[in-house]
Motif scaffolding. Sequence first.
Motif, PDB file in Angstrom:
ATOM      1  N   THR A   2     -63.699  57.462 -40.782  1.00 63.15           N
ATOM      2  CA  THR A   2     -63.705  58.003 -42.191  1.00 63.15           C
ATOM      3  C   THR A   2     -63.107  59.218 -42.296  1.00 63.15           C
ATOM      4  O   THR A   2     -62.813  60.225 -41.320  1.00 63.15           O
ATOM      5  CB  THR A   2     -64.965  58.404 -42.923  1.00 63.15           C
ATOM      6  OG1 THR A   2     -65.928  59.023 -41.817  1.00 63.15           O
ATOM      7  CG2 THR A   2     -65.774  57.063 -42.943  1.00 63.15           C
ATOM      8  N   ARG A   3     -62.034  59.456 -43.527  1.00 64.20           N
ATOM      9  CA  ARG A   3     -61.508  60.582 -43.678  1.00 64.20           C
ATOM     10  C   ARG A   3     -62.296  61.956 -43.886  1.00 64.20           C
ATOM     11  O   ARG A   3     -63.527  61.953 -44.239  1.00 64.20           O
ATOM     12  CB  ARG A   3     -60.990  60.334 -45.084  1.00 64.20           C
ATOM     13  CG  ARG A   3     -59.752  61.397 -45.796  1.00 64.20           C
ATOM     14  CD  ARG A   3     -59.620  60.830 -47.088  1.00 64.20           C
ATOM     15  NE  ARG A   3     -60.952  61.040 -48.029  1.00 64.20           N
ATOM     16  CZ  ARG A   3     -61.094  61.955 -48.747  1.00 64.20           C
ATOM     17  NH1 ARG A   3     -60.670  63.350 -48.543  1.00 64.20           N
ATOM     18  NH2 ARG A   3     -62.238  61.785 -49.773  1.00 64.20           N
ATOM     19  N   PRO A   4     -61.757  62.977 -43.200  1.00 63.59           N
ATOM     20  CA  PRO A   4     -62.497  64.175 -43.141  1.00 63.59           C
ATOM     21  C   PRO A   4     -62.850  64.777 -44.842  1.00 63.59           C
ATOM     22  O   PRO A   4     -62.203  64.576 -45.439  1.00 63.59           O
ATOM     23  CB  PRO A   4     -61.742  65.239 -42.469  1.00 63.59           C
ATOM     24  CG  PRO A   4     -60.523  64.603 -42.061  1.00 63.59           C
ATOM     25  CD  PRO A   4     -60.529  63.245 -42.570  1.00 63.59           C
ATOM     26  N   ARG A   5     -64.121  64.962 -45.042  1.00 69.09           N
ATOM     27  CA  ARG A   5     -64.396  65.432 -46.319  1.00 69.09           C
ATOM     28  C   ARG A   5     -65.150  66.701 -46.394  1.00 69.09           C
ATOM     29  O   ARG A   5     -65.750  67.416 -45.633  1.00 69.09           O
ATOM     30  CB  ARG A   5     -65.557  64.261 -46.707  1.00 69.09           C
ATOM     31  CG  ARG A   5     -65.056  62.855 -46.992  1.00 69.09           C
ATOM     32  CD  ARG A   5     -66.304  61.939 -47.516  1.00 69.09           C
ATOM     33  NE  ARG A   5     -67.235  62.047 -46.700  1.00 69.09           N
ATOM     34  CZ  ARG A   5     -68.610  61.455 -47.038  1.00 69.09           C
ATOM     35  NH1 ARG A   5     -68.833  60.960 -48.074  1.00 69.09           N
ATOM     36  NH2 ARG A   5     -69.398  61.399 -45.827  1.00 69.09           N
ATOM     37  N   GLU A   9     -67.366  66.956 -51.530  1.00 63.59           N
ATOM     38  CA  GLU A   9     -66.818  65.457 -51.609  1.00 63.59           C
ATOM     39  C   GLU A   9     -68.175  64.613 -50.973  1.00 63.59           C
ATOM     40  O   GLU A   9     -68.520  63.723 -51.455  1.00 63.59           O
ATOM     41  CB  GLU A   9     -65.969  65.185 -50.873  1.00 63.59           C
ATOM     42  CG  GLU A   9     -64.430  65.806 -51.359  1.00 63.59           C
ATOM     43  CD  GLU A   9     -63.345  65.596 -50.605  1.00 63.59           C
ATOM     44  OE1 GLU A   9     -62.553  65.228 -50.905  1.00 63.59           O
ATOM     45  OE2 GLU A   9     -63.314  66.133 -49.445  1.00 63.59           O
ATOM     46  N   LYS A  10     -68.816  65.147 -50.051  1.00 65.83           N
ATOM     47  CA  LYS A  10     -70.020  64.512 -49.220  1.00 65.83           C
ATOM     48  C   LYS A  10     -71.119  64.360 -50.431  1.00 65.83           C
ATOM     49  O   LYS A  10     -71.734  63.147 -50.491  1.00 65.83           O
ATOM     50  CB  LYS A  10     -70.434  65.125 -48.278  1.00 65.83           C
ATOM     51  CG  LYS A  10     -69.646  65.300 -46.800  1.00 65.83           C
ATOM     52  CD  LYS A  10     -70.152  65.817 -45.743  1.00 65.83           C
ATOM     53  CE  LYS A  10     -69.233  65.579 -44.616  1.00 65.83           C
ATOM     54  NZ  LYS A  10     -69.736  66.377 -43.348  1.00 65.83           N
ATOM     55  N   ASP A  13     -69.939  62.001 -53.251  1.00 65.27           N
ATOM     56  CA  ASP A  13     -69.923  60.546 -53.040  1.00 65.27           C
ATOM     57  C   ASP A  13     -71.284  60.163 -52.838  1.00 65.27           C
ATOM     58  O   ASP A  13     -71.596  58.822 -53.114  1.00 65.27           O
ATOM     59  CB  ASP A  13     -69.347  60.459 -51.515  1.00 65.27           C
ATOM     60  CG  ASP A  13     -67.893  60.722 -51.470  1.00 65.27           C
ATOM     61  OD1 ASP A  13     -67.228  60.765 -52.697  1.00 65.27           O
ATOM     62  OD2 ASP A  13     -67.089  60.940 -50.494  1.00 65.27           O
ATOM     63  N   ASP A 276     -66.264  69.012 -43.058  1.00 64.44           N
ATOM     64  CA  ASP A 276     -65.633  68.281 -41.892  1.00 64.44           C
ATOM     65  C   ASP A 276     -64.380  69.147 -41.311  1.00 64.44           C
ATOM     66  O   ASP A 276     -63.654  69.415 -42.300  1.00 64.44           O
ATOM     67  CB  ASP A 276     -65.506  67.047 -41.797  1.00 64.44           C
ATOM     68  CG  ASP A 276     -66.475  65.872 -42.200  1.00 64.44           C
ATOM     69  OD1 ASP A 276     -67.514  66.201 -41.671  1.00 64.44           O
ATOM     70  OD2 ASP A 276     -66.105  65.091 -43.047  1.00 64.44           O
ATOM     71  N   ALA A 279     -60.885  68.802 -43.080  1.00 65.29           N
ATOM     72  CA  ALA A 279     -60.982  68.400 -44.548  1.00 65.29           C
ATOM     73  C   ALA A 279     -60.229  69.481 -45.322  1.00 65.29           C
ATOM     74  O   ALA A 279     -60.087  70.685 -44.786  1.00 65.29           O
ATOM     75  CB  ALA A 279     -62.358  68.407 -45.151  1.00 65.29           C
ATOM     76  N   THR A 280     -59.530  69.161 -46.368  1.00 65.51           N
ATOM     77  CA  THR A 280     -58.618  70.270 -47.100  1.00 65.51           C
ATOM     78  C   THR A 280     -59.330  70.440 -48.294  1.00 65.51           C
ATOM     79  O   THR A 280     -59.792  69.677 -49.226  1.00 65.51           O
ATOM     80  CB  THR A 280     -57.190  69.850 -46.923  1.00 65.51           C
ATOM     81  OG1 THR A 280     -57.297  68.508 -47.679  1.00 65.51           O
ATOM     82  CG2 THR A 280     -56.532  69.853 -45.972  1.00 65.51           C
TER      83      THR A 280
END
Lengths: 476, 196
Positions: A2-5, A9-10, A13, A276, A279-280
């Motif tokens: 999975t894309r770093p979040r 975002e976590k 989601d 993560d 993540a940006t």
Amino acid sequence: MTRPRTLYEKIWDAHVVEQRPDGTCLIFIDRHLVHEVTSPQAFAGLRANGRTVRRPDLTLAVPDHNVPTTARLDAAGNRLPIADPESAAQLAALEKNAPEYGIRYIDAVAPEQGIVHVVGPEQGFSLPGTTIVCGDSHTACHGGIGALAFGIGTSEVEHVLATQTLLLQPSKTMEVRVEGEVGPGVTAKDIILHITGTIGAAGGTGHVIEYTGSAIRALSVEGRLTVSNMAIEGGARAGLIAPDETTFEYLKGRPYAPKGADWDAAVAWWKSLTTDPGATYDKVVVIDAADIAPSVTWGTSPEDVVPITGVVPDPASFADPSKQVAAAKSLAYMGLEPGTRMQDVSIENIFIGSCTNSRIEDMRAAAAIVKGRKKADNVKWAIVVPGSGLVKAQAEAEGLDRIFTEAGLEWREPGCSACLAMNPDKVSAGERCASTSNRNFVGRQGPGSRTHLVSPAMAAAAAVTGKLTDVRELMA
Amino acid sequence: MTPLNQVEGRAIPLGLKNVDTDVIIPAHWLKTTTREGMGRGAFESIRKDPDNLFDRAEFKGAPILIAGDNFGCGSSREHAAWALGDLGIRVVIAPSYSDIFSGNAVKNGILPVVLPQAAIDRLMEVAATDPVHVDLEHQTVTTQFQDRFTFEIDPFRKMCLIEGLDEISLTEKSDAAIGDYEKQLDAERPWMRPAA
């Protein structure tokens, strides 16, 4: 993979009920805090449309905004009436609405009563990774324990009561990283005042700010709540601080917090709530903790921050022409001249309290400064308003109330009080207040009132010297 | 909610930045249990000046307000939107808004138009003497002097405003999805329910 979040975002989601084609999401709300001022019209709306409260078990009501901070019971233990009929009517409405809809209610004379943003974490009702809303912009406060928490309007209060959801667009993310160690006399309040001064009152608009860095990690939960509380003063609807052992230690055993095996399962999930690697964020601001001094505001926007060692700025010194106009207006309202040393500004009122700074740590910090000293003669009014009945009881067990009263400060009952002057606690027109609250807006503490935002220790220092004071000079 | 599409009329050239919700409606006006009558307390500190913009004959009942950056910052009080509505304001034009205020505005049939500062400066000039036209459907702000500024708006908000939609009724259509989410939450994170 999975894309770093990011942390934001976590949590987002984990709460999406439905996503609309335009990106708007129906977001589930885990906790809804309700108070007397922004809820009556929402309950009236429910009633008018024959709707009910979907999840009363996730809702907690407590009066705080306009309750008086003077004694609420007479000597015989009977409730004293509220003098202001409009405040009494709002309180009566909440007292009627909460039981009618099966909502948990902490009444005005309960030992746990207090400011909703103090009560939530204190009761373990606010938890990491939850979505928390309240009809109050300082709901951002609960981000200090890692909850996605934000203020909503009354229509949204009604929406949450009816559906336990909100229709939201995802926010952009912003990291404010404070690295290093703060110097002596520099508190969580000074950190957030400095941040607000740096990013500006609209610096975080459209964003959720995650506060990171060693100076943030070093803060107690109380301090983290203070920082996140004022995310809204930088324009961000919410602030976030990733939960860690400090957070878990604070929450364990609190009445509404998970117990036993549930606790272990909760902690396991909470530990995953970090941004993560890789993540940006949409925006990053880095602040060196060593640059932060005990801070104070000079104007009528919370971005108007200078170190206590500084001077009132010249409006012409701002690059932005509209800020020049605003600064000139602020100075006229505040009765200040450019170039005046902040430490030469005399103070007639002291307010130690509000959802920003009314927790036990704040009471201790203020008491440590006033201990063995007396209120200055030119200070006419100095009140200390604990954030909740439990903070009050703890402070009294530690003897802090006597330190305040012996110094000539008043020790009050919990509530929002002079932060927004909806109850009888007001600053008179033209007078100054060194206040531990969050807003220095025109008329915020009463029509014509002039507010200087400071930390509890700085407010205590002003109380004993009668002017804005560098607290470091009074520290042993 | 009253639908909104075309608004034409005088625009109050306030222009200030960081107009906070305590300025729009001071806290002592919040001690009410209804939504009505907030206009009396709107901009109270500004209106103490007898020569204030709001009470000038030409701006009485003006449907548009022009302001600077970060309009509606501060408190979440929806009373700010109710107060503007009660004054007769249907459109605010500013370079930016606080997130909470713009949401509250839309829920009360008030359109927050975002335009760059240069456009605001020009509209302030026009507004002093002449009316301004706002067209939500085509997302434009125009004047009789050939000014034409286009603005962006979230399509959902646009639809809600034009149709005067009640958001709760809309969400109630997702009742089953909310129920499914609740079941899943109870299964995956049962500790999320308050313990006591």
